[in-house]
Write an enzyme that holds these catalytic residues in place. Structure first.
Site, PDB file in Angstrom:
ATOM      1  CG  ASN A 154      19.680 -18.937  -6.449  1.00  9.79           C
ATOM      2  OD1 ASN A 154      19.080 -18.945  -7.521  1.00  9.79           O
ATOM      3  ND2 ASN A 154      19.111 -18.490  -5.350  1.00  9.79           N
ATOM      4  CB  CYS A 327      16.506 -14.379  -0.525  1.00  9.38           C
ATOM      5  SG  CYS A 327      18.250 -14.287  -0.899  1.00  9.38           S
TER       6      CYS A 327
HETATM    7  N1  7TS Z   1      21.737 -13.410  -7.302  1.00 12.39           N
HETATM    8  C1  7TS Z   1      21.870 -14.732  -7.091  1.00 12.39           C
HETATM    9  C2  7TS Z   1      21.874 -15.665  -8.255  1.00 12.39           C
HETATM   10  C3  7TS Z   1      22.015 -15.208  -5.787  1.00 12.39           C
HETATM   11  O1  7TS Z   1      22.166 -16.535  -5.597  1.00 12.39           O
HETATM   12  C4  7TS Z   1      21.999 -14.307  -4.705  1.00 12.39           C
HETATM   13  C5  7TS Z   1      22.043 -14.790  -3.294  1.00 12.39           C
HETATM   14  C6  7TS Z   1      21.884 -12.935  -4.972  1.00 12.39           C
HETATM   15  C7  7TS Z   1      21.735 -12.530  -6.289  1.00 12.39           C
HETATM   16  C8  7TS Z   1      21.928 -11.903  -3.887  1.00 12.39           C
HETATM   17  O2  7TS Z   1      23.237 -11.736  -3.447  1.00 12.39           O
HETATM   18  P1  7TS Z   1      23.646 -10.631  -2.374  1.00 12.39           P
HETATM   19  O3  7TS Z   1      25.086 -10.332  -2.636  1.00 12.39           O
HETATM   20  O4  7TS Z   1      22.796  -9.450  -2.588  1.00 12.39           O
HETATM   21  O5  7TS Z   1      23.461 -11.252  -1.051  1.00 12.39           O
HETATM   22  N2  7TS Z   1      21.512 -16.087  -3.144  1.00 12.39           N
HETATM   23  C9  7TS Z   1      21.264 -16.743  -1.990  1.00 12.39           C
HETATM   24  C10 7TS Z   1      20.904 -18.106  -1.936  1.00 12.39           C
HETATM   25  O6  7TS Z   1      20.784 -18.858  -2.891  1.00 12.39           O
HETATM   26  N3  7TS Z   1      20.725 -18.442  -0.649  1.00 12.39           N
HETATM   27  O7  7TS Z   1      20.967 -17.370   0.094  1.00 12.39           O
HETATM   28  C11 7TS Z   1      21.297 -16.307  -0.713  1.00 12.39           C
END
Ligand code: 7TS
Length: 393
Positions: A154, A327
């Site tokens: 990410n 996060c």
């Molecule tokens: N996994 C990855 C690779 C992510 O980039 C994110 C969120 C999540 C899990 C979690 O996702 P959610 O649906 O539970 O919100 N990543 C990010 C980021 O890179 N900046 O803010 C949130």
């Protein structure tokens, strides 16, 4: 002008998705588990949405897609599910291999499970921010039950060797999970050709609504239910289904899969244009070679400029970017991926992430280039560390 370049954190809803969801907030509000007309009339749309997700992933509907509330829940479900089903039953096989740059939804869950006897090996990134397939394979022991490796990172957009490592996992009889949150809509995903047992996704990363995600589960690799209290989802996750959001996620995924080529041509061209312009600024490091990254992402460091200061200047001009994962951003921590990559501690504090989407326009990129270059010049002129490092070296 307002420019949104934080699409790895979340994306805007595709207008087509919003329109498709609308009736399910109004007249079509039945509970699909109800036996009356209100319940029955929403089921075809649910099935259509699930069908679109199976198609987008290239999997048969004999496999399963568990609908969750987000990728965080999907990642928790797969790791805790494997703990309950396999590790508790056979503590001899208590080893999990992952990377040191997974999302906290993986890292924090594994930290939690390590208190219950799970042994974890974290494979580090190389100098490019990549993960070597050989290092992942070398970390496996005869106690390994699972390999969990994200498809694309990410922060950097670096694409990890899922095909190779998952083929190895199959050969060794090891379960394989991938967090594909940042891969959907950016890379061609065809699970008929890749041995993935579990795959995590989240609708809000590909222009669907927030608060809905999924976990693909291959036939024969079923996990125990972690949310008890109802027979929804075939008893695999209790709780009333969020029909509107599932319908939205189905169309969003179909649209995302249909736009992978556009992402790798038009959006990539804009990303490269922005990256080329930023690289013209002296003392700039971009992490990872372009051809190994998702087409929308740039993680950069401008020596002598705090990432936070740069973001502030951009924000004042209406441009949204980030220092990395949202996060961790509330704690203003140094970027963890930059820390993993560079020996130079300054890298971690100067990191900035710019992430585009298929809705990003050329005009927005041209405006960003102008503002970014001026901000870098302004901040460098007042940066004491930059002046100092320039004098001594
Ligand atoms: N996994 C990855 C690779 C992510 O980039 C994110 C969120 C999540 C899990 C979690 O996702 P959610 O649906 O539970 O919100 N990543 C990010 C980021 O890179 N900046 O803010 C949130």
């Amino acid at each position: 002008m307002r420019v949104y370049l934080d699409n790895n954190a979340t994306t805007k809803i595709d207008p087509l998705v919003r329109v498709k969801m609308q009736p399910f907030f109004e007249e079509l509000y039945g509970n699909p588990n109800s036996l009356h007309k209100y319940g029955m009339e929403v089921r075809p749309a649910l099935n259509e949405a699930l069908g679109a997700m199976y198609d987008a992933l290239g999997v048969p509907d004999a496999d399963d897609i568990l609908i969750t509330s987000c990728a965080t829940e999907s990642n928790n479900s797969v790791l805790k599910g494997i703990f309950f089903k396999y590790i508790l039953a056979n503590p001899e096989k208590n080893h999990i291999v992952t990377t040191s740059v997974e999302h906290p939804a993986i890292l924090d869950t594994l930290l939690f499970l390590s208190d219950y006897g799970v042994d974890v090996t974290y494979v580090d990134v190389d100098a490019e921010g990549g993960i070597s397939a050989e290092a992942m394979m070398a970390a496996v022991t005869d106690k390994t039950i699972l390999i969990s490796m994200m498809w694309a990172n990410n922060e950097t957009g670096m694409i990890f060797p899922v095909e190779e490592v998952s083929a190895f996992a199959k050969e060794k009889g090891i379960l394989f999970h991938t967090d594909a949150v940042q891969a959907i809509g950016k890379l061609k995903i065809d699970l008929s050709a890749v041995n993935v047992d579990y795959l995590t996704f989240s609708a809000h990363k590909f222009h669907g609504p927030k608060g809905i995600g999924g976990l693909y589960v291959k036939k024969g690799k079923e996990l125990p239910n972690l949310l008890h209290g109802g027979e929804q989802m075939g008893g695999k996750r209790a709780g009333t289904l969020n029909v509107a959001y599932i319908v939205g996620m189905g169309l969003a995924m179909k649209q995302a899969a249909g736009h992978v080529d556009k992402m790798n041509t038009d959006v990539k061209r804009l990303r490269d244009k922005l990256e080329d312009a930023i690289k013209m600024i002296a003392d700039t490091i971009v992490v990872g070679p372009r051809e190994k990254r998702t087409p929308n992402t740039i993680l950069i460091s401008l020596r002598g400029i705090e990432g936070e200061s740069m973001l502030w200047d951009l924000n004042k001009a209406g441009i949204a970017a980030s220092t990395g994962s949202a996060c961790a951003s509330e704690s203003l921590e140094a970027n963890p991926v930059m820390s993993a990559i560079g020996e130079d501690p300054e890298l971690a504090h100067t990191a900035m992430r710019l992430s585009l989407s298929r809705f990003t326009t050329e005009e927005e990129i041209d405006y960003t280039i102008k503002i970014f270059t001026a901000a870098a010049e302004r901040l460098r002129s007042i940066s004491s560390t930059y002046a100092y490092t320039n004098e001594v070296g």
